[in-house]
Design an enzyme around this catalytic site. Structure first.
Site, PDB file in Angstrom:
ATOM      1  CE  LYS A   1      -4.236   1.021   2.573  1.00 65.16           C
ATOM      2  NZ  LYS A   1      -4.784   0.836   3.928  1.00 65.16           N
TER       3      LYS A   1
HETATM    4  C1  E4P Z   1      -8.164   1.924   3.915  1.00 63.17           C
HETATM    5  O1  E4P Z   1      -7.386   1.148   3.444  1.00 63.17           O
HETATM    6  C2  E4P Z   1      -7.944   2.654   5.164  1.00 63.17           C
HETATM    7  O2  E4P Z   1      -7.208   1.840   6.045  1.00 63.17           O
HETATM    8  C3  E4P Z   1      -9.217   2.988   5.873  1.00 63.17           C
HETATM    9  O3  E4P Z   1     -10.348   2.683   5.121  1.00 63.17           O
HETATM   10  C4  E4P Z   1      -9.225   4.337   6.497  1.00 63.17           C
HETATM   11  O4  E4P Z   1     -10.454   4.514   7.150  1.00 63.17           O
HETATM   12  P1  E4P Z   1     -10.706   5.640   8.249  1.00 63.17           P
HETATM   13  O5  E4P Z   1     -11.031   6.904   7.541  1.00 63.17           O
HETATM   14  O6  E4P Z   1     -11.880   5.129   9.023  1.00 63.17           O
HETATM   15  O7  E4P Z   1      -9.457   5.742   9.079  1.00 63.17           O
END
Ligand code: E4P
Length: 216
Positions: free
Chosen positions: A84
């Site tokens: 990622k």
């Molecule tokens: C996606 O890969 C992220 O880890 C995640 O969806 C972030 O979500 P949040 O806005 O609830 O932190």
């Protein structure tokens, strides 16, 4: 639609896997830090033992070469690890290079259709638009998701649309109606998806009537 768990908590991942609702996992540095003083690579390896689908391991640098170094290291943890990277200049460059090396990349922190288009062109295997965080600032996360799906369909990009930062079941249902490939969500949202008070009430009534009838 595939369901990914947006958590690094092993118990939650095991529970969702037992329900058949864990097609993959997305972690990020914040989620990993919530698990305490775990060894990052060992923790990702544990997750990969529970879930056979894509497990995102996020790089933790703004520098392209450090992203590449981490990505090349993390991809060796297990065959289902996806790297990622953030949707920045360095992140797009790292995406292009890792993709050319055969590594799958999930491009994260996407907040516009233009960013999503660039990520697809750079060779992202997954694009993660953050719906909830856009809603949080008074924007419309679902509208962004719709735009990305429409654009990707026009050109038959292979990049999978991974609806992220989902806060509630309506996000999931609307994303499914639009044809998003994946929804990643906290365990709480998975639980909210299938638990219904009328189901519980109906089941309690059935069991009570069965018992009242004297049957075993
Ligand atoms: C996606 O890969 C992220 O880890 C995640 O969806 C972030 O979500 P949040 O806005 O609830 O932190």
């Amino acid at each position: 639609m595939k369901f990914f768990l947006d958590t690094a908590n092993l118990d939650e991942i095991r529970q969702a896997a037992a329900l058949g609702l864990a097609d993959g996992v997305t972690t990020n540095p914040t989620l990993i830090s919530k698990e305490g003083n775990v060894d990052f690579k060992e923790h990702i390896a544990e997750i990969c033992k529970i879930v056979s689908g894509p497990v995102s391991a996020e790089t933790t640098s703004d520098d392209r070469d450090v992203m590449l170094k981490q990505g090349r290291e993390y991809v060796k943890i297990a065959p289902n690890v996806v790297i990622k990277v953030p949707l920045t200049t360095a992140g797009l460059e790292a995406t292009r290079i890792l993709n050319e090396e055969g590594t799958k990349v999930n491009v994260t922190l996407c907040f516009s259709a233009a960013q999503a288009l660039c990520a697809a062109k750079a060779g992202a295997s997954f694009i993660s638009p953050f719906l909830g965080r856009l809603d949080d600032i008074g924007d419309n996360g679902l509208r962004l998701l719709e735009e990305i799906i429409e654009i990707y369909d026009q050109y038959e990009f292979q990049t999978e649309v991974l609806a992220a930062s989902l806060r509630h079941p309506i996000h999931v249902i609307e994303a499914a109606r639009m044809g998003a490939d994946i929804a990643t969500m906290p365990f709480k949202v998975i639980d909210q998806l299938f638990n219904h008070p009328l189901t519980d009430k109906g089941q309690a009534q059935f069991l009570a009537d069965w018992a009242k009838s004297g049957r075993k």
